[in-house]
Every structure is written in C-alpha cells, then in structure tokens.
Design a protein around this motif. Structure first.
Motif, PDB file in Angstrom:
ATOM      1  N   CYS A 245     -19.213 -17.162  13.525  1.00 35.46           N
ATOM      2  CA  CYS A 245     -20.534 -16.867  12.960  1.00 35.46           C
ATOM      3  C   CYS A 245     -20.757 -15.355  12.863  1.00 35.46           C
ATOM      4  O   CYS A 245     -19.983 -14.561  13.414  1.00 35.46           O
ATOM      5  CB  CYS A 245     -21.634 -17.502  13.810  1.00 35.46           C
ATOM      6  SG  CYS A 245     -21.952 -16.636  15.370  1.00 35.46           S
ATOM      7  N   ASP A 246     -21.815 -14.955  12.168  1.00 33.39           N
ATOM      8  CA  ASP A 246     -22.227 -13.548  12.136  1.00 33.39           C
ATOM      9  C   ASP A 246     -22.857 -13.196  13.474  1.00 33.39           C
ATOM     10  O   ASP A 246     -23.783 -13.871  13.934  1.00 33.39           O
ATOM     11  CB  ASP A 246     -23.226 -13.312  11.005  1.00 33.39           C
ATOM     12  CG  ASP A 246     -22.575 -13.434   9.634  1.00 33.39           C
ATOM     13  OD1 ASP A 246     -21.367 -13.185   9.531  1.00 33.39           O
ATOM     14  OD2 ASP A 246     -23.286 -13.795   8.665  1.00 33.39           O
ATOM     15  N   GLU A 248     -24.250 -10.047  16.317  1.00 35.65           N
ATOM     16  CA  GLU A 248     -24.821  -8.711  16.478  1.00 35.65           C
ATOM     17  C   GLU A 248     -24.654  -8.302  17.929  1.00 35.65           C
ATOM     18  O   GLU A 248     -24.618  -9.152  18.834  1.00 35.65           O
ATOM     19  CB  GLU A 248     -26.287  -8.701  16.053  1.00 35.65           C
ATOM     20  CG  GLU A 248     -26.487  -9.082  14.591  1.00 35.65           C
ATOM     21  CD  GLU A 248     -27.949  -9.053  14.166  1.00 35.65           C
ATOM     22  OE1 GLU A 248     -28.537  -7.953  14.230  1.00 35.65           O
ATOM     23  OE2 GLU A 248     -28.469 -10.094  13.776  1.00 35.65           O
ATOM     24  N   TRP A 439     -21.867  -2.228   4.138  1.00 33.02           N
ATOM     25  CA  TRP A 439     -21.353  -3.138   5.147  1.00 33.02           C
ATOM     26  C   TRP A 439     -19.921  -2.746   5.531  1.00 33.02           C
ATOM     27  O   TRP A 439     -19.199  -2.148   4.749  1.00 33.02           O
ATOM     28  CB  TRP A 439     -21.358  -4.576   4.629  1.00 33.02           C
ATOM     29  CG  TRP A 439     -22.724  -5.095   4.297  1.00 33.02           C
ATOM     30  CD1 TRP A 439     -23.276  -5.191   3.067  1.00 33.02           C
ATOM     31  CD2 TRP A 439     -23.697  -5.580   5.219  1.00 33.02           C
ATOM     32  NE1 TRP A 439     -24.544  -5.699   3.143  1.00 33.02           N
ATOM     33  CE2 TRP A 439     -24.837  -5.958   4.460  1.00 33.02           C
ATOM     34  CE3 TRP A 439     -23.744  -5.735   6.600  1.00 33.02           C
ATOM     35  CZ2 TRP A 439     -25.986  -6.479   5.037  1.00 33.02           C
ATOM     36  CZ3 TRP A 439     -24.885  -6.260   7.174  1.00 33.02           C
ATOM     37  CH2 TRP A 439     -25.986  -6.624   6.401  1.00 33.02           C
ATOM     38  N   TYR A 494     -17.097  -5.505  11.870  1.00 32.24           N
ATOM     39  CA  TYR A 494     -18.156  -6.504  11.981  1.00 32.24           C
ATOM     40  C   TYR A 494     -19.271  -6.030  12.919  1.00 32.24           C
ATOM     41  O   TYR A 494     -20.451  -6.133  12.603  1.00 32.24           O
ATOM     42  CB  TYR A 494     -17.590  -7.829  12.497  1.00 32.24           C
ATOM     43  CG  TYR A 494     -16.636  -8.516  11.553  1.00 32.24           C
ATOM     44  CD1 TYR A 494     -17.049  -8.947  10.297  1.00 32.24           C
ATOM     45  CD2 TYR A 494     -15.311  -8.742  11.921  1.00 32.24           C
ATOM     46  CE1 TYR A 494     -16.172  -9.585   9.433  1.00 32.24           C
ATOM     47  CE2 TYR A 494     -14.428  -9.370  11.064  1.00 32.24           C
ATOM     48  CZ  TYR A 494     -14.861  -9.795   9.817  1.00 32.24           C
ATOM     49  OH  TYR A 494     -13.987 -10.415   8.961  1.00 32.24           O
TER      50      TYR A 494
END
Length: 501
Positions: A245-246, A248, A439, A494
């Motif tokens: 998944c993304d 943070e 990005w 990422y």
C-alpha cells in the motif's frame, strides 16, 4: 653366609630398607653396602611432584606412606653415618621428606569441578555460557561489577554515550549487565540517550524506502551521511496488504513511524533504532492519510489529511516516551495533500487542498504556549500554479530555522523570508522532478544541508537517478555536491524521513 647375604639383599631391594652392620669385616659386604647407600641417596634426591586435586572428595590418608618415607630417611642417615665414621658423623646432604604439615601447604586448594571449568582464560566478571549464576573466584558479583573495569560507572556512561546508536545492539552481547544498562529506561527514557543529550551528542540517519531495482520488494535502508555508509533495516513483519500500500513516514525520538493499511485496517508500524526491531505502535486517534507531518525531538506531529473520502482538520502528535497519541486542537481549515515542518520550534502546515478541492495558499502553525493554531495568509503562493493531487505536496525543508522549498513545476530552489512572507529564488536543484510532478524525490534537511535524493534523470524519459546531492545554504558555497549513490534501487523514493538523535 653367602646365601643369607643374598636373601637380605633381595629383601632390602623390595622394602627400600638399608640396614648395615658396622661390624662386617668382609670386603664383599662393604662393597655391597656402598652400592645400597648410593641407590638410597639417588632415590631420595628426586623430588616427587605433589599431587593436585580439583575435586571436593576428601583425600585419602597417606599416613602409612609418610611413615615409610620417614623410615627410608632414617635408614639412609644411618648408612651415611656408617660410611663416614660412626654415630658422631655429620648428617648427609640428603634432605628428608617434608613433614605432613609441609605437605598440606604444597597441595592446592580444593576447587569445585564446575567452578574450575570457568577459570581458564575468563576475565573477572565475565559470563560463562551455561553457568550464568557462577562467578569467577576473586571477582566481585556481576551486579556489583563496574560497567568498565577500572572506571566509575559515571565515566563509563560518558564513554557509552559517545558510541553511535547503530553499535548499541552488538554491545548488548558483551555481558548481561551491558544489555540491561543499554536497554533499561528511567522515567524520562534510557540513561545513555539522556546522557547523549547532556553531552550534546547528535547522530543523523536518513531512512529511505525506494523502488526495488533488482530486488522484488523495496526495503527500508538507513544512510549515515557522516561516514557515508548504508545499513539495511530488518524486514518489517507486516502483511502483504501493508507492504504493497501507499505509506507515509515520520520520526519521533529513536523511532521511525510508518503508517498505512493492512488486512485488518489502518496500521502503524514502529522501528526503533536503539533496539533494531520492528513492532506495532498504537493506532492513531483519527486514522488518516495524505496528511502533513513533522518531527520534533521525541514528538511526531500529524495534521489534516483525509479519511473515508472526507478532508480532515484534526491534529495529533505521537509521544515516543509514552508511546501514546495525544490530541491537538483542530486546524482552522480542512486540508489534505499538505506538508509540514518545524520552524522556530513551531509545527507549520503549508498548502494543500481544501474540502471543495480548492488549492490552499495559506499556512498555519501551532502555538504550544497558547494551545492554538495561527493562520499565515499567502504563505504558499505556488499553489496557484500547482494543482494538488496532480503534483506532490510542497517539497519543504528547514535548515538553521530557514525555510526552503523546491517548486515541482520549475524545479527551482526558493527561500522563505519570514518578515515579509515572501519567497526568493536561489537557482535550480540538481535533479528533475517535472516528469513525475514532484513525486519520487526526497527533499530533506540533513544536518546543516539540503539533501535532494533520487528524482527524475536529466534525460527526461521517465527514468530516475540513483544519486544524492547536498547543498549547504551559504553565500560562499558555489553549487551542489554529490554525496553518494542509492544502493540497489532505481531512484524512485516512496518514503523519506530524517532522524536526529
């Protein structure tokens, strides 16, 4: 007579006794006596190796043996006197056997077998595998032993505080006391970490999660900019959903926080640099993504973001000492796709997108003393030319309380003037990010420099560079310098977080 002499000689050879008669007139008998005396003298002149026992089993009595030795000594003395001329002669040079009291002093002390196995080449206070409860003879108990022999524990604490945190894990294998000392915590944290603050020792690590390159899955790595060395973090024991998944990231104290979604829902994983281990952290008060975050000492601040399709205005922070989340007052404006930083010891939230999908040019900072948010209008004018969601959140970094930002549309470096609330261009950054709308590039403050990590290549064909560039904001410094290269990665970043501890 000759037969009797042969019998007596055979008997004397078996018992070791030498009884000589001074009245013997035969020359053959006198010659035989001289030979016997020489044999007795040679026998008593060779010292016997004292026996050594390392068992607690009581020794058997050697009274009979000592009695025989005393008789041998007396016979030898009599024979020597007979040769030298009778009773008044001087005693021979042959020393008699030691007395029983002397023999007791020669024998070593009785030692337990389990204890004797720990003596060879074992320093005082060391732990012997399989015999942790035992202590080496002559050394203090482990609990009372100093951390470093010959030094006080206070001085030893100073020395251990100077050792980089990446070496603490192998140091815990030295002994159990070192392991307890390096892992123990006080009311405010670990003693070694607290001493590092007192001494002003600071260590910087850059944590990166980049595209895998030759590896199938990306892996977290830590970069030491002082010694230009890399280390791979242990594999996070998350499930496949969280791994893909993304995510943070943010930093609090010695902990790296990674937020995302697992098969069971929103999850926060925590990596501790001090223990070199991953573990699950407590869930956030409000599950969120696309939020602003910043690190400040033992705290990690989070504000805004989105959840279930709604734009949030709530805020909270994570306390690495208590490992708990603490609520903060709400922002003035709902924000997502925003960025955060610490400027003048205040948590700033900059730009983003509002509830109506409008671009936000304002910023806000949290006043810790008054427990409220203060709005700064027109703090991010670049939002007028950058559509949130299509471009990355603002790329901001703070060096020596000076705010810098990289414009994703032009890839120019800008500095912020707090007095006039304006931005001033400083020139292009070494890597492009126009092709990917900002990005995939890391833009962080590391020590007293700005780091640009990865980003698009100069060819502009969708490839990414695997280099790290740095620039110290100073009028006397010309341009950017290359720090190093990213190992085993294609250069797309990422997640990126900086830990200063």
């Amino acid at each position: 007579m000759e037969r009797q002499s042969e019998v007596r000689e055979e008997k004397r050879s078996r018992t070791g006794k030498r009884r000589l008669s001074s009245s013997s007139s035969s020359s053959g008998t006198s010659s035989n006596a001289n030979v016997d005396v020489e044999m007795a003298t040679a026998t008593l002149s060779v010292p016997k190796e004292p026996s050594r026992s390392y068992s607690r089993t009581p020794r058997r009595s050697n009274h009979k043996k000592k009695k025989g030795v005393k008789k041998d000594a007396a016979a030898a003395a009599a024979a020597q006197r007979s040769i030298s001329g009778g009773e008044g002669a001087e005693p021979s040079a042959v020393e008699p056997s030691p007395s029983p009291e002397a023999n007791r002093g020669v024998n070593p002390p009785v030692v337990d077998a389990s204890e004797s196995s720990t003596r060879a080449d074992v320093p005082d206070g060391a732990i012997v595998p399989g015999n942790e409860g035992a202590t080496v003879a002559g050394s203090p108990r482990e609990a009372d032993a100093p951390l470093i022999p010959g030094l006080s524990d206070t001085l030893a604490l100073y020395i251990l505080a100077l050792v980089p945190l990446s070496y603490h894990q192998p140091l815990k294998g030295v002994c159990r006391k070192w392991r307890r000392f390096l892992s123990s915590s006080t009311g405010t944290g670990n003693e070694v970490l607290e001493m590092r603050k007192v001494l002003g020792v600071k260590e910087t690590w850059v944590f990166l999660l980049a595209s895998g390159g030759q590896q199938r899955h990306p892996q977290w790595r830590a970069f030491d900019p002082v010694f230009n060395r890399w280390r791979c973090l242990p594999q996070c024991p998350c499930d496949y959903t969280f791994d893909s998944c993304d995510k943070e990231s943010a930093v609090a104290g010695t902990q790296l926080l990674v937020t995302g979604h697992s098969a069971t829902g929103p999850t926060v994983w925590r990596y501790d640099l001090h223990t070199n281990e991953w573990g699950k952290a407590a869930k956030m008060i409000k599950n969120r993504c696309l939020f602003a975050s910043a690190s400040h000492g033992n705290y990690a601040y989070f504000a805004g973001g989105s959840a279930d399709g709604a734009v949030l205005k709530s805020a909270e922070r994570y306390n690495s000492h208590t490992e708990e989340w603490e609520p903060l007052p709400d922002l003035h404006v709902n924000r997502k796709w925003c960025s955060g930083c610490i400027l003048d010891n205040k948590f700033f939230v900059i730009g983003g997108q509002g509830s109506e999908r409008q671009s936000l040019t304002s910023g806000e900072y949290y006043d810790e003393a008054e427990k409220r948010w203060v709005t700064v209008e027109n703090m991010w004018p670049a939002a007028r030319t950058q559509s949130p969601g299509q471009t990355a959140p603002p790329l901001v970094a703070v060096v020596k309380d000076q705010l810098y930002a990289a414009d994703a549309s032009t890839m120019e470096l800008n500095s912020y003037h707090k007095g006039t609330n304006t931005w001033r261009p400083l020139g292009p950054v070494p890597s492009r990010s126009v092709d990917s709308s900002g990005w995939g590039m890391g833009f962080k403050a590391v020590r007293n420099e700005i780091f640009v990590i990865g980003g698009s290549s100069d060819r502009g064909n969708g490839t990414f560079c695997d280099q790290i560039h740095a620039w110290p904001p100073s009028p006397n410094v010309g341009g950017w310098r290359e720090v190093g290269q990213l190992p085993n990665t294609s250069g797309f970043i990422y997640n990126c977080a900086v830990m200063i501890i």
